[in-house]
Motif scaffolding. Structure first.
Motif, PDB file in Angstrom:
ATOM      1  N   ASN A 111       3.522  -5.964   3.427  1.00  0.00           N
ATOM      2  CA  ASN A 111       3.346  -7.178   4.400  1.00  0.00           C
ATOM      3  C   ASN A 111       3.734  -8.295   3.474  1.00  0.00           C
ATOM      4  N   ASN A 112       5.041  -8.982   3.975  1.00  0.00           N
ATOM      5  CA  ASN A 112       5.495 -10.287   2.881  1.00  0.00           C
ATOM      6  C   ASN A 112       5.115 -11.452   3.669  1.00  0.00           C
ATOM      7  N   THR A 139       0.843  -0.987  -0.117  1.00  0.00           N
ATOM      8  CA  THR A 139       0.143   0.212   0.213  1.00  0.00           C
ATOM      9  C   THR A 139       0.980   1.094  -0.013  1.00  0.00           C
ATOM     10  N   TYR A 140       0.467   2.093  -0.860  1.00  0.00           N
ATOM     11  CA  TYR A 140       1.202   3.439  -0.761  1.00  0.00           C
ATOM     12  C   TYR A 140       0.564   4.267  -0.018  1.00  0.00           C
ATOM     13  N   GLN A 164      -4.298   2.792  -1.858  1.00  0.00           N
ATOM     14  CA  GLN A 164      -5.011   1.682  -2.565  1.00  0.00           C
ATOM     15  C   GLN A 164      -3.911   0.208  -2.242  1.00  0.00           C
ATOM     16  N   THR A 165      -4.545  -0.683  -1.426  1.00  0.00           N
ATOM     17  CA  THR A 165      -3.764  -1.925  -1.542  1.00  0.00           C
ATOM     18  C   THR A 165      -3.804  -2.867  -2.510  1.00  0.00           C
ATOM     19  N   GLN A 166      -2.690  -3.190  -2.964  1.00  0.00           N
ATOM     20  CA  GLN A 166      -2.795  -4.514  -3.850  1.00  0.00           C
ATOM     21  C   GLN A 166      -2.108  -5.748  -3.289  1.00  0.00           C
ATOM     22  N   LYS A 167      -2.541  -6.759  -3.876  1.00  0.00           N
ATOM     23  CA  LYS A 167      -2.434  -8.150  -3.097  1.00  0.00           C
ATOM     24  C   LYS A 167      -1.848  -9.163  -4.144  1.00  0.00           C
TER      25      LYS A 167
END
Length: 245
Positions: free
Chosen positions: A168-169, A159-160, A241-244
């Motif tokens: 989060n890895n 997330t930016y 915006q979160t990318q998974k």
């Protein structure tokens, strides 16, 4: 050699003059066929005695947890440093070889991580003059990573945010991330002000700080890869915006 100065240890020693001017080639190294190398340089005008301590590093709840090597856990040691103690002459440098010796219990499908602490002490042989004033010893605590035998699939979210890039890895492999907020016309050395590289270890959850010139960007390009580049992602990050994956 690029000299990095990190205040790892601040120990008041009633001995000699000035801060120990030692340098290190890198603050993170990755094993190749189980081995790696750190180079320590001595920029002072007197010899330095260097001792090396080792800790294994795990990740719990997204944070690093160090387990120092001691005589009590010697049967659990899987990393060796040669030399563990040595003297570096003035204005010279010395290599420290790091050797991974896997235990029977070690998993091969997950990265392993260690932290080495290089501790300097001014060294004067018998008969040499020594100045008796207070000194602050400054050492280094770089990381040594033994990658999994094969890259493991991505399992992360990114997330930016207003504070930086939150990653989060949750995968078994560390990921390398290169962030680029440069305008298309930016060339050469000017790109250093709008790009950043980071390594996010397996299980790690952290916010990667960005320079103000990057935080002002509407979008940031991100290139994500595993150690052997088996898995790669190219993303466009937008604020909040979160990318998974």
């Amino acid at each position: 050699m690029k000299t990095l100065r990190y205040s790892v240890l601040l120990a008041a020693l009633y001995a000699y003059e000035s801060v120990a001017a030692i340098g290190i080639n890198s603050m993170v190294e990755f094993a190749h066929e189980g081995e790696g190398l750190f180079t320590i340089s001595n920029g002072d005008d007197y010899r330095q005695f260097i001792s090396v301590a080792v800790s294994s590093v795990s990740v719990e709840n997204g944070e690093f947890v160090n387990s120092p090597y001691t005589r009590e856990n010697i049967n659990e040691w899987s990393l060796e440093v040669r030399p563990a103690r040595t003297v570096i002459d003035a204005k010279l440098s010395k290599d420290f070889k790091v050797i991974y010796k896997p235990l029977d219990s070690d998993l091969t499908d997950k990265d392993k991580m260690y932290q080495l602490t290089f501790v300097p002490t001014p060294y004067f042989a018998q008969g040499e003059p020594a100045k008796h004033v207070v000194q602050v010893a400054i050492g280094f605590a770089p990381f040594f990573v033994v990658p999994a035998e094969k890259d493991q699939p991505f399992n992360y979210d990114i997330t930016y945010t207003e504070q930086g890039i939150q990653v989060n890895n949750q995968g078994n492999s560390y990921i390398r991330a290169v962030f680029d907020a440069c305008p298309a016309s930016t060339k050469g050395k000017a790109r250093a002000a709008c790009t950043k590289e980071a390594y996010v270890m397996s299980g790690r959850k952290l916010v990667i700080p960005l320079m103000p010139t990057m935080l002002g960007a509407a979008t940031i390009k991100a290139n994500i890869s595993t150690h052997y580049s088996t898995y790669k992602d190219k993303l466009i990050l937008q604020k909040n915006q979160t990318q998974k994956r």
